[in-house]
Design a protein around this motif. Structure first.
Motif, short mmCIF file in Angstrom:
data_model
loop_
_atom_site.label_atom_id
_atom_site.label_comp_id
_atom_site.label_asym_id
_atom_site.label_seq_id
_atom_site.Cartn_x
_atom_site.Cartn_y
_atom_site.Cartn_z
N ILE A 17 -8.34 -7.72 -27.95
CA ILE A 17 -7.56 -8.94 -27.76
C ILE A 17 -6.86 -9.26 -29.07
O ILE A 17 -7.51 -9.48 -30.10
N ASP A 18 -5.55 -9.31 -29.04
CA ASP A 18 -4.76 -9.48 -30.24
C ASP A 18 -4.81 -10.94 -30.69
O ASP A 18 -4.34 -11.84 -29.97
N LEU A 22 -6.84 -3.32 -11.68
CA LEU A 22 -5.63 -3.11 -12.46
C LEU A 22 -5.43 -4.35 -13.31
O LEU A 22 -5.97 -5.42 -13.00
N ALA A 23 -4.68 -4.20 -14.41
CA ALA A 23 -4.54 -5.33 -15.33
C ALA A 23 -3.21 -5.24 -16.04
O ALA A 23 -2.58 -4.18 -16.13
N SER A 24 -2.77 -6.40 -16.54
CA SER A 24 -1.49 -6.46 -17.25
C SER A 24 -1.62 -7.37 -18.46
O SER A 24 -2.48 -8.26 -18.50
N LEU A 25 -0.73 -7.14 -19.42
CA LEU A 25 -0.63 -7.98 -20.61
C LEU A 25 0.82 -8.36 -20.80
O LEU A 25 1.70 -7.49 -20.84
N ASP A 26 1.06 -9.66 -20.91
CA ASP A 26 2.40 -10.19 -21.16
C ASP A 26 2.34 -10.93 -22.50
O ASP A 26 1.87 -12.07 -22.57
N PRO A 86 -22.86 -3.65 -13.97
CA PRO A 86 -21.80 -2.67 -14.23
C PRO A 86 -20.61 -3.36 -14.89
O PRO A 86 -20.33 -4.53 -14.63
N ALA A 87 -19.94 -2.63 -15.75
CA ALA A 87 -18.84 -3.21 -16.52
C ALA A 87 -17.53 -2.51 -16.19
O ALA A 87 -17.47 -1.28 -16.16
N LEU A 88 -16.51 -3.31 -15.93
CA LEU A 88 -15.14 -2.81 -15.82
C LEU A 88 -14.41 -3.27 -17.07
O LEU A 88 -14.38 -4.46 -17.38
N THR A 89 -13.84 -2.31 -17.80
CA THR A 89 -13.24 -2.61 -19.10
C THR A 89 -11.72 -2.65 -19.00
O THR A 89 -11.10 -1.76 -18.41
N VAL A 90 -11.15 -3.70 -19.58
CA VAL A 90 -9.69 -3.87 -19.65
C VAL A 90 -9.32 -3.76 -21.13
O VAL A 90 -9.69 -4.62 -21.93
N ASP A 91 -8.59 -2.71 -21.47
CA ASP A 91 -8.23 -2.46 -22.86
C ASP A 91 -6.81 -2.98 -23.11
O ASP A 91 -5.82 -2.32 -22.78
N LEU A 92 -6.72 -4.17 -23.69
CA LEU A 92 -5.40 -4.78 -23.91
C LEU A 92 -4.62 -4.07 -25.00
O LEU A 92 -3.42 -4.32 -25.17
N GLY A 93 -5.26 -3.17 -25.73
CA GLY A 93 -4.56 -2.42 -26.76
C GLY A 93 -4.05 -1.07 -26.31
O GLY A 93 -3.51 -0.30 -27.12
#
Length: 814
Positions: A350-351, A322-326, A8-15
């Motif tokens: 991913i930028d 949950l996820a964050s981008l700094d 199973p995949a958990l997706t983190v969309d940094l955009g």
């Protein structure tokens, strides 16, 4: 060949940014019981956003008065302090003496808050669970509902006006029902809007495992209601959430926190058992468990939250996160958990201007250690680098998730070199219910059907081990010969430590001692050394004295504790920079400290009171200052310093003398006790009613009782100090003071205070219950001492002091 199903995949969309982090879901109901319980060292790192306590002098519980704990809350970075006004009453459910009785109480509560210098940080909750208490708004009788609804609305208006008349700016929260109520809330908000008595903050409770499925619908319904009526949006605080099976369990907490943070609402864990331990996340008063480390990770997220798509949204007990981008720190983090087995954590969009074309990946695990089981710094289980795909994606495979664990996945730009491999030692886990049981009974806890049962590994444990022949035999298999640590997850409700006899393959018995816990299902841990040859063995635990409940055992190879705390993941002071030019060592880059204003604040775990070896590691040279317990030590990059640490969490700040690229703070050792001076009960000079008492559980079979309750009831010690400066005085104590409130489910424990007098200076410390009068704990108190001989006197004029086993004293600088 059978094709294996995809993980199973958990997706983190940094955009897909969701807005600045609120950190709202780290709140606690009765999380503090006294100033100092829990200790600042475990309170400060969490930066709790909201806390609910009782009114000053309230009769519902013996401690946790809002004004009494306010200073501790605010000095440790706390946000808003809520006051549950009806907790002025003694009974549960609250005695209904009518509004004429309640209004003078309202006046007193509000006047006291309005006079506080931080009154702007308080919020009052006028009514608690009116759907079940006083008004019975949960009735199925339509006519009764209408009558009680109108009575509540009138009383709400009256109390609202009373509060506003005394303090026009004091914020009011409500209606605070025990559940989300789609029938009542439209009635309440239309009335409140039309009559000018809207709350400033909307509150309700989510106290069912079904909330993990239903909360999103509740929140969406409420926001639609705001738009329909034309008010808001108001802040929302779910000021009680979760069940006993969730508290202290990282893999459960991540599910709740993920959905609350995603919706940018505040939330507070429910108060099911005792005050003063942040609702099950602090051991004793300064020791982290697995739940504490999860909330520490949550507090360390930075930047904005980004969209997380789990395999199954809004589903009970599944993989969530949950996820964050700094972008300023060039760091992405995801906190995930709640499921067993393999899973892929997929980072999308991913930028390349932030991360480049290759990232460093660091994964750590916070495991469940029980409500009263200490948890060391989470172990890093993966350090690697990975190319960013042409589609801007990196997949991090996690092969062996444990449902009760939470995991932190960190992405940073990958520089030159490769990170050190993460050593992941072998671990054997054996459930008690799967062992061979004689004279015991398997019990089930903490399932969805029994949500307020206590958490248990595998949802089962073995209790009723109270017969002469009670015995649990585990068949274990270890990969190689050597020394192993055997960790037993246990419970013990006795007034004193219980024991069991441990045998290996029928050999000579050794004794395992289990400290008292709140109850047989309130899980603690004990670790003992066991030498084993490679292969299969039978480990048996047989009844000794008292009675202990067994949940599971774990075997790991014995090794000296060692942790490299990553500087770029630490809290910071000033405005340090982040350099990812090299991906060696921890793999997370270096924190650039430029002068004393820039600092890295590490949360350093110590398994026991004692001396540890601290070494700052830098990319290049530099000289640093390490500050711990009031002491400041100079250390060149790579230089080892010996420092006294207290059992549990220690806040250590590193600053640079000039400029340094700090990579990590390495901490090694099991707590060397060389240099700790011990003063036992026999060394004390007693005054007044203070006396010596015999106990087989005291270190020298004797302890001191009768201290405090009057200025004359004292114990004095002559202590010798060779090197002046900051010291730790470790007080080994016991007491089991409780209030006889007859509360339905809260164990109303009461702390005791000890005054420590040295050289005309008095240091007061608060001591939480140890669950038993013969169950001795240690608490470290920082004091400054000059070289020479001193008289140290213990007393308490405010009430009985804890019983004292012994004192240990040593300078912080080793």
């Amino acid at each position: 060949m059978t094709r294996q199903p995809a993980a199973p995949a958990l997706t983190v969309d940094l955009g897909d940014a969701e807005g600045p982090l609120l950190y709202g879901a780290n709140g606690a109901l009765y999380g503090l019981s006294d100033d100092g319980v829990p200790a600042d060292a475990v309170l400060a790192p969490l930066r709790i956003t909201t806390l609910t306590q009782k009114p000053e002098g309230g009769a519902q519980h013996p401690n946790g008065d809002a004004l009494s704990v306010a200073d501790a809350f605010f000095r440790n970075g706390g946000g808003d302090l809520y006051v549950m006004m009806q907790d002025c009453y003694a009974q549960w459910p609250y005695e209904d003496l009518g509004l004429d009785d309640y209004l003078p109480r309202v006046d007193d509560i509000v006047e006291r808050i309005a006079a506080h210098p931080r009154a702007d940080r308080f919020v009052v909750i006028p009514f608690n669970e009116p759907d079940q208490i006083w008004y019975r708004l949960d009735t199925d009788d339509t006519d009764r509902y209408a009558r009680d609804r109108d009575r509540f609305l009138a009383d709400w208006s009256t109390v609202h006006a009373r509060i506003r008349a005394i303090s026009p700016t004091l914020r009011i929260a409500g209606p605070n029902e025990a559940r989300y109520d789609r029938r009542f809330l439209p009635d309440f908000y239309r009335y409140a809007y039309d009559h000018g008595v809207l709350p400033d903050i909307t509150t309700w409770h989510e106290l069912s495992p079904d909330s993990l499925r239903d909360f999103q619908g509740h929140h969406d319904h409420y926001r639609a209601l705001e738009r329909q009526i034309g008010f808001g949006p108001l802040p929302v605080n779910i000021d009680e959430y979760g069940n006993r099976r969730d508290l202290s369990v990282p893999g459960q907490l991540v599910q709740w926190v993920g959905m609350f943070e995603r919706n940018k609402v505040f939330a507070q864990q429910a108060y099911w058992d005792i005050a003063g331990n942040l609702d099950g996340n602090v051991v004793r008063d300064s020791v982290p468990n697995g739940g504490w480390w999860f909330f520490r990770w949550y507090a360390a997220l930075s930047g904005e939250t980004v969209r997380v798509t789990p395999p199954r949204a809004d589903t009970i007990d599944t993989l969530q996160g949950l996820a964050s981008l700094d972008t300023a720190r060039r760091r992405a983090q995801a906190l995930v958990g709640g499921a067993d087995g393999p899973a892929d954590i997929v980072f999308r969009r991913i930028d390349p201007t932030v991360f480049g074309d290759r990232v460093a990946v660091t994964v750590a695990e916070a495991r469940w250690s029980g409500y009263e089981g200490a948890h060391p710094a989470p172990r890093v289980i993966l350090r690697t680098t990975a190319p960013v795909g042409a589609d801007g994606t990196v997949t991090v495979p996690l092969t062996t998730l444990e449902r009760m664990s939470a995991y932190r996945v960190v992405l940073t730009p990958a520089g030159s070199g490769v990170p050190d491999a993460a050593p992941v030692p072998w671990r054997g886990v054996y459930e008690a219910e799967d062992a061979r049981i004689t004279g015991g009974r398997i019990r089930t806890h903490g399932t969805v059907a029994d949500a307020n049962g206590y958490a248990a590994s595998g949802t089962r444990d073995v209790g009723a081990l109270d017969r002469e022949d009670s015995r649990v035999e585990f068949t274990v298999e270890v990969p190689e010969a050597g020394a192993y640590d055997l960790t037993v997850f246990h419970g013990n409700q006795g007034d004193a430590p219980a024991t069991q006899s441990l045998t290996v393959d029928g050999g000579a018995a050794t004794t395992v001692t289990y400290p008292a816990t709140l109850n047989p299902a309130w899980r603690g841990t004990v670790t003992v050394p066991v030498p084993l040859t490679s292969g299969r063995h039978t480990l048996a635990l047989a009844r000794g004295t008292g009675e202990a409940t067994l949940d599971k055992i774990e075997l790991t190879p014995a090794a000296e504790p060692f942790t490299a705390y990553e500087a770029t993941l630490a809290d910071t002071t000033g405005d340090p920079g982040y350099d990812y030019g090299a991906t060696t060592a921890t793999g997370t880059g270096a924190l650039i400290l430029d002068g004393a204003a820039d600092g890295a604040v590490f949360d350093v775990y110590a398994p026991r009171d004692g001396y540890y070896r601290l070494t700052p590691r830098c990319a290049g040279g530099g000289t640093l200052t390490l500050a711990a317990h009031g002491e400041r030590l100079t250390a060149a990059a790579g230089q080892e310093r010996r420092v006294l640490l207290a059992a549990g969490n220690n806040r250590i700040t590193a600053t640079a003398r000039g400029r340094a690229a700090l990579v990590s703070l390495e901490v090694a050792g099991a707590g060397d006790r060389t240099g700790l001076a011990t003063y036992g009960a026999a060394d004390a000079r007693l005054g007044g009613a203070a006396a010596r008492e015999r106990s087989p559980h005291a270190s020298e079979r004797t302890y001191l009782r009768g201290l405090g309750g009057g200025a004359d009831n004292t114990a004095s010690f002559t202590v010798a100090v060779r090197h002046g400066g900051p010291h730790l005085l470790i007080v080994h104590y016991a007491h089991d003071t409780r209030a006889d409130t007859g509360h339905a489910y809260n164990a109303d424990i009461v702390s005791r205070t000890l005054d420590i007098h040295v050289d005309g200076v008095t240091t007061s410390a608060t001591f939480r219950t140890t669950y038993g009068r013969q169950n001795f704990w240690g608490k470290a108190v920082a004091i400054d001492l000059a070289p020479g001989t001193h008289t140290l006197t213990l007393s308490s004029i405010t009430g009985p002091a804890p019983d004292i086993d012994c004192l240990e004293l040593a300078p912080v600088r080793g």
